[in-house]
Motif scaffolding. Structure first.
Motif, mmCIF file in Angstrom:
data_model
loop_
_atom_site.group_PDB
_atom_site.id
_atom_site.type_symbol
_atom_site.label_atom_id
_atom_site.label_comp_id
_atom_site.label_asym_id
_atom_site.label_seq_id
_atom_site.Cartn_x
_atom_site.Cartn_y
_atom_site.Cartn_z
ATOM 1 N N CYS A 250 0.804 -1.215 0.000
ATOM 2 C CA CYS A 250 0.000 0.000 0.000
ATOM 3 C C CYS A 250 0.834 1.260 0.000
ATOM 4 O O CYS A 250 2.011 1.242 0.341
ATOM 5 C CB CYS A 250 -0.973 0.003 1.166
ATOM 6 N N GLY A 251 0.221 2.333 -0.439
ATOM 7 C CA GLY A 251 0.813 3.662 -0.366
ATOM 8 C C GLY A 251 0.112 4.432 0.736
ATOM 9 O O GLY A 251 -1.062 4.187 1.019
ATOM 10 N N CYS A 252 0.837 5.352 1.365
ATOM 11 C CA CYS A 252 0.231 6.093 2.472
ATOM 12 C C CYS A 252 1.036 7.340 2.788
ATOM 13 O O CYS A 252 2.118 7.535 2.245
ATOM 14 C CB CYS A 252 0.158 5.202 3.706
ATOM 15 N N PHE A 284 -4.937 0.591 -0.276
ATOM 16 C CA PHE A 284 -4.554 -0.806 -0.508
ATOM 17 C C PHE A 284 -5.169 -1.346 -1.778
ATOM 18 O O PHE A 284 -6.322 -1.026 -2.060
ATOM 19 C CB PHE A 284 -5.169 -1.698 0.576
ATOM 20 N N GLY A 285 -4.479 -2.213 -2.482
ATOM 21 C CA GLY A 285 -5.107 -2.970 -3.558
ATOM 22 C C GLY A 285 -5.657 -4.264 -2.980
ATOM 23 O O GLY A 285 -4.908 -5.063 -2.416
ATOM 24 N N LEU A 286 -6.957 -4.479 -3.078
ATOM 25 C CA LEU A 286 -7.552 -5.655 -2.423
ATOM 26 C C LEU A 286 -7.258 -6.957 -3.168
ATOM 27 O O LEU A 286 -7.102 -8.010 -2.542
ATOM 28 C CB LEU A 286 -9.063 -5.459 -2.243
ATOM 29 N N GLU A 287 -7.158 -6.919 -4.507
ATOM 30 C CA GLU A 287 -6.837 -8.147 -5.251
ATOM 31 C C GLU A 287 -5.454 -8.660 -4.846
ATOM 32 O O GLU A 287 -5.254 -9.856 -4.641
ATOM 33 C CB GLU A 287 -6.844 -7.901 -6.761
ATOM 34 N N ARG A 288 -4.508 -7.743 -4.781
ATOM 35 C CA ARG A 288 -3.143 -8.100 -4.388
ATOM 36 C C ARG A 288 -3.138 -8.857 -3.056
ATOM 37 O O ARG A 288 -2.533 -9.909 -2.899
ATOM 38 C CB ARG A 288 -2.345 -6.788 -4.311
#
Ligand code: PHE
Length: 416
Positions: A250-252, A284-288
């Protein structure tokens, strides 16, 4: 295109010369996988929502947003590459399918919540392989604190960190050599004694969240890396070590103060007070996450309606997916001379639109310039495979023929 319109989730939008949405993509806007109770994407979402139990869940924002919401409100400059038509699905010049859930940060703030989660389908034009799909799901987290008296609020922030601590005792190893400096600075409007506890709170919140998600990993290793986003400063990416590889999750970062202040403009509260409100955000990317946590090998499976896929998740738990047998692929190559312009994402869009989920992978296998004519030639290998049945060579030949014609017609290439 000119003069015509599309319907998306009950709204009507006019098309113009910018429009590049396709029927196949528009059909995805009604699926809402993140809201299907026993779908892996939704299971991850609800685990995260349970972890951040005091956050307001906002899961129903319309996927069509203005370019202002997606870019300008987030300080993404007008010439930023992320605005390219080859990377996004535009409805028209000022409207698009959201490319990230950050497009709803202001709406979340204006909902009145000081902590919220936003999940939804996001749309990006991209390459084709087992981990890329033009639609995926993101979850945005956002929390802000009123730091008007930093010395007092810092104690409250630290107390909140302490509440979360028992859940991660001794079971997480964090590697953090990030540095706050001119390249990744604290914002000038943020007193350092106010920003530091917010930063600590952000990192702690994410560490404890992944500790919860990866509860089966006895010694979870987490790495913090400096990053850049126009709408946060300082900014980071978080990675976890999973099966020997660092996986970017994730990025934040600390929210651009202009966003906090813009959210205050329509409220009764004075902007001067808004200035003391300091927030963090993550995406967040949920698939990842779902692919690693459930062992799901191909991103197309999330869109499958096959009960052999869906029934496995009926219990709503995170567990390892039992793959059903992999059906054989059918591989086709195609070569062509390029015309004036070339963009691989445009090529992938055409292939995807014709072949749908039967296309698994598109790879460039040759690229050369003819010494005499100076023309450039490309060869692409397209791997076709169904997730749930055998495909016949004849069927794929028919698809490939349509792909070839469409590529020639739409991309101005000369087939070889
Ligand atoms: N929206 C960013 C992305 O899609 C992720 C992000 C969210 C970064 C919030 C910082 C804060 O890559």
């Amino acid at each position: 295109k000119q003069g015509s319109a599309v319907h998306i989730n009950g709204q009507i939008y006019s098309l113009d010369s910018w429009s590049n949405v396709t029927p196949g993509i528009l059909a995805k806007t009604t699926r809402k996988l993140h809201l299907h109770p026993s779908h892996p994407i939704s299971i991850i979402r609800s685990h995260i929502e349970n972890h951040f139990a005091t956050f307001k869940p906002l899961n129903n924002y319309h996927p069509v947003v203005t370019t202002r919401q997606n870019f300008d409100d987030l300080y993404i400059p007008v010439d930023h590459p992320s605005r390219n038509i080859s990377d996004n699905y535009y409805i028209n010049q000022t409207t698009m399918l959201r490319a990230h859930t950050s497009a709803h940060q202001l709406q979340g703030l204006r909902s009145g919540a000081s902590k919220f989660l936003i999940s939804g389908d996001v749309y990006r034009r991209d390459e084709i392989d087992a981990s890329h799909y033009p639609v995926f799901h993101q979850m945005e987290g956002f929390q802000y604190f009123d730091m008007s008296v930093p010395s007092i609020t810092a104690d409250q922030v630290n107390a909140d960190i302490a509440i979360q601590t028992p859940t991660i005792a001794n079971k997480i190893h964090t590697f953090d050599d990030t540095v706050i400096n001119v390249r990744n600075p604290i914002q000038s409007s943020h007193p350092i004694e106010a920003a530091m506890p917010v930063i600590a709170h952000l990192k702690h919140s994410l560490n404890s969240m992944v500790r919860m998600l990866f509860h089966d990993e006895p010694d979870l290793q987490v790495k913090w890396v400096d990053a850049y986003f126009p709408f946060t400063s300082p900014s980071w990416e978080m990675e976890v070590l999973y099966q020997g590889k660092w996986l970017e999750l994730c990025g934040c970062g600390v929210v651009h103060q202009g966003i906090m202040n813009a959210a205050g403009e329509n409220l009764l509260s004075a902007i001067s007070i808004q200035d003391y409100k300091i927030g963090w955000a993550f995406g967040f990317g949920l698939e990842r996450l779902a692919m690693v946590l459930f062992d799901i090998p191909d991103i197309r499976l999330f869109w499958s309606q096959d009960p052999r896929f869906l029934d496995q998740f009926a219990g709503g738990k995170i567990f390892k997916f039992q793959p059903f047998s992999k059906y054989p692929p059918c591989i086709k190559d195609m070569s062509f001379w390029l015309g004036e312009e070339w963009n691989e994402n445009n090529f992938c869009s055409v292939v995807r639109e014709v072949a749908g989920d039967i296309v698994e992978d598109v790879k460039k296998i040759d690229d050369f310039v003819h010494s005499k004519t100076n023309k450039r030639s490309m060869c692409y290998r397209i791997v076709y495979r169904s997730m749930d049945r055998n495909v016949t060579n004849e069927e794929i030949n028919n698809i490939q023929e349509v792909v070839r014609n469409q590529v020639q017609e739409k991309l101005g290439v000369e087939l070889r």
